[in-house]
Write a protein that holds these residues in place. Sequence first.
Motif, short mmCIF file in Angstrom:
data_model
loop_
_atom_site.label_atom_id
_atom_site.label_comp_id
_atom_site.label_asym_id
_atom_site.label_seq_id
_atom_site.Cartn_x
_atom_site.Cartn_y
_atom_site.Cartn_z
N SER A 52 -14.45 24.76 1.40
CA SER A 52 -15.53 24.00 0.76
C SER A 52 -15.55 22.57 1.28
N ASN A 53 -16.75 22.03 1.39
CA ASN A 53 -16.89 20.62 1.79
C ASN A 53 -16.40 19.67 0.70
N ASN A 54 -16.13 20.22 -0.48
CA ASN A 54 -15.67 19.37 -1.59
C ASN A 54 -14.18 19.09 -1.55
N VAL A 55 -13.45 19.75 -0.64
CA VAL A 55 -12.01 19.52 -0.53
C VAL A 55 -11.78 18.15 0.10
N GLU A 56 -10.96 17.34 -0.55
CA GLU A 56 -10.71 15.98 -0.08
C GLU A 56 -9.72 15.98 1.08
N PRO A 57 -9.96 15.15 2.10
CA PRO A 57 -8.99 15.04 3.19
C PRO A 57 -7.70 14.37 2.72
N ALA A 58 -6.60 14.70 3.35
CA ALA A 58 -5.32 14.10 3.00
C ALA A 58 -5.30 12.64 3.47
N LEU A 59 -4.53 11.83 2.78
CA LEU A 59 -4.36 10.44 3.16
C LEU A 59 -3.41 10.36 4.35
N LYS A 60 -3.87 9.84 5.46
CA LYS A 60 -3.08 9.77 6.68
C LYS A 60 -3.74 8.81 7.65
N SER A 61 -3.04 8.50 8.72
CA SER A 61 -3.68 7.80 9.84
C SER A 61 -4.07 8.84 10.87
N GLY A 62 -5.11 8.54 11.64
CA GLY A 62 -5.59 9.52 12.61
C GLY A 62 -6.64 10.42 12.00
N PRO A 63 -7.27 11.28 12.82
CA PRO A 63 -8.36 12.13 12.35
C PRO A 63 -7.87 13.27 11.46
N ASN A 64 -8.73 13.70 10.54
CA ASN A 64 -8.48 14.89 9.72
C ASN A 64 -9.30 16.03 10.29
N LEU A 65 -8.64 17.02 10.84
CA LEU A 65 -9.32 18.17 11.44
C LEU A 65 -9.44 19.30 10.42
N ALA A 364 19.86 4.39 9.19
CA ALA A 364 19.85 4.13 7.75
C ALA A 364 18.62 3.32 7.34
N HIS A 365 18.31 2.26 8.12
CA HIS A 365 17.14 1.45 7.82
C HIS A 365 15.86 2.27 7.93
N ARG A 366 15.77 3.07 9.00
CA ARG A 366 14.54 3.85 9.22
C ARG A 366 14.35 4.87 8.11
N GLU A 367 15.42 5.54 7.72
CA GLU A 367 15.32 6.56 6.68
C GLU A 367 14.86 5.95 5.36
N THR A 368 15.49 4.85 4.96
CA THR A 368 15.11 4.23 3.68
C THR A 368 13.70 3.66 3.73
N LEU A 369 13.33 3.03 4.86
CA LEU A 369 11.99 2.47 5.00
C LEU A 369 10.93 3.55 4.93
N CYS A 370 11.17 4.67 5.64
CA CYS A 370 10.20 5.76 5.62
C CYS A 370 10.04 6.34 4.23
N ASP A 371 11.14 6.49 3.50
CA ASP A 371 11.05 7.04 2.14
C ASP A 371 10.32 6.08 1.20
N ILE A 372 10.54 4.78 1.38
CA ILE A 372 9.81 3.79 0.57
C ILE A 372 8.33 3.85 0.87
N LEU A 373 7.97 3.95 2.16
CA LEU A 373 6.56 4.04 2.53
C LEU A 373 5.92 5.32 2.00
N LYS A 374 6.66 6.42 2.02
CA LYS A 374 6.14 7.67 1.47
C LYS A 374 5.87 7.52 -0.03
N ASP A 375 6.80 6.86 -0.74
CA ASP A 375 6.57 6.64 -2.17
C ASP A 375 5.32 5.81 -2.41
N GLU A 376 5.11 4.80 -1.55
CA GLU A 376 3.93 3.96 -1.71
C GLU A 376 2.66 4.73 -1.45
N ILE A 377 2.70 5.66 -0.47
CA ILE A 377 1.50 6.43 -0.11
C ILE A 377 1.24 7.56 -1.08
#
Length: 382
Positions: A52-65, A364-377
């Motif tokens: 359905s065209n009513n399905v919302e695209p996921a939040l991401k960077s780049g195109p939604n195919l 360690a920095h990358r893992e924690t930063l990515c998890d924080i960004l995921k929580d924010e998104i």
Amino acid sequence: MKIIIAGDFVPQNRVLHYIEKEEYDKVFGQVKTLLAQVDYSIVNLECPLVRSNNVEPALKSGPNLKCLSSHMIDAIKWANFDAVTFANNHFRDYGDDGVSATIDACAECGLSTVGGGNNIDEASRILYVTSHNEKLAIINACEEEFSVATDKWGGSNPLNPIHLFYDIREARKNANFCIVIVHGGVEMYQLPTPQMQERYRFLIDAGACAVVNHHQHCFSGYEVYNSNPIFYGLGNFCFDRQESSLLWQRGYMVELNLKSDGVEFNLLPYKQGTKEYPGVDFCQGQELIACKEEISKLNQIISNSESLAKAYRSLLENIRERRLWDLEPFYNRYLRFLQRHHLLPRMIKGLALTDYYDRMSCYAHRETLCDILKDEIYGKTR
């Protein structure tokens, strides 16, 4: 056991037109004949089915195919493909609705799936195939972007070398052969990065009899490492795009003949999405010779660590400014125009660059930063 593996399939533009009219032969006519001659065949489905065209695209960077036509799945089955891989950076482009709809449609059509599921447990399952009294294990994973599954939602199986090591070990206990299909690499770059080569060689050392990669939208070369082949990029399989380049249009399928004494292979080059013909058209004559010569040149670079490192440094120089500008806190098309014409200085430099580097290079920095960004998104319910 003979199997064929193909790259990225996205039904759009002229290809979608023929698929909606169920004129599958105008897209996959040559492919259907070829696949009928092997024991098993696999293609990467690079977009979800959305009902359905009513399905919302996921939040991401780049195109939604996406594809709104269920005939997409029928076309894959018509072409004699037996399975589709879901581990790619677009499988979750329309969230759980797209994931579940695609999985259900494949099941209804009798297509096996691997590399994707309604949760991480399903997405990481190994696909087992039996033919001629031989058993094949297929593992599918992708570099982690916005499409990967968790225990809360569906998506793709993320590329984790540690997890893959144990998956390969389990597969080798239960099957005669194990193939790992990966979706990764730098887009529009025809070579593996040095770390990519290191990871894929590790998968061979872990017990895979072949590693096959796609994602870059252009074909790469291959190498035989410890008697087992690694194919670093198949290119697009069928991805029609207006004003596409020759790099975008060309690719190859790989045919693997799995035998007790080793793996034999054959490359099947083709063109797709050209102005003359939107479907898959196998190369012949001088086109075939030219394609094989280009693959041979890529192989020479891949086989020499110094040449591969030199090519990688050249890539870094080409993308350096664009990647650095991606870090800037304020960015839009107007600022991009000014940056492209060298009319705007970068804000992030000096000590700020060292801070960014530390957070991205340290595990360690990358893992924690990515998890924080995921929580924010996504929130803390992921």
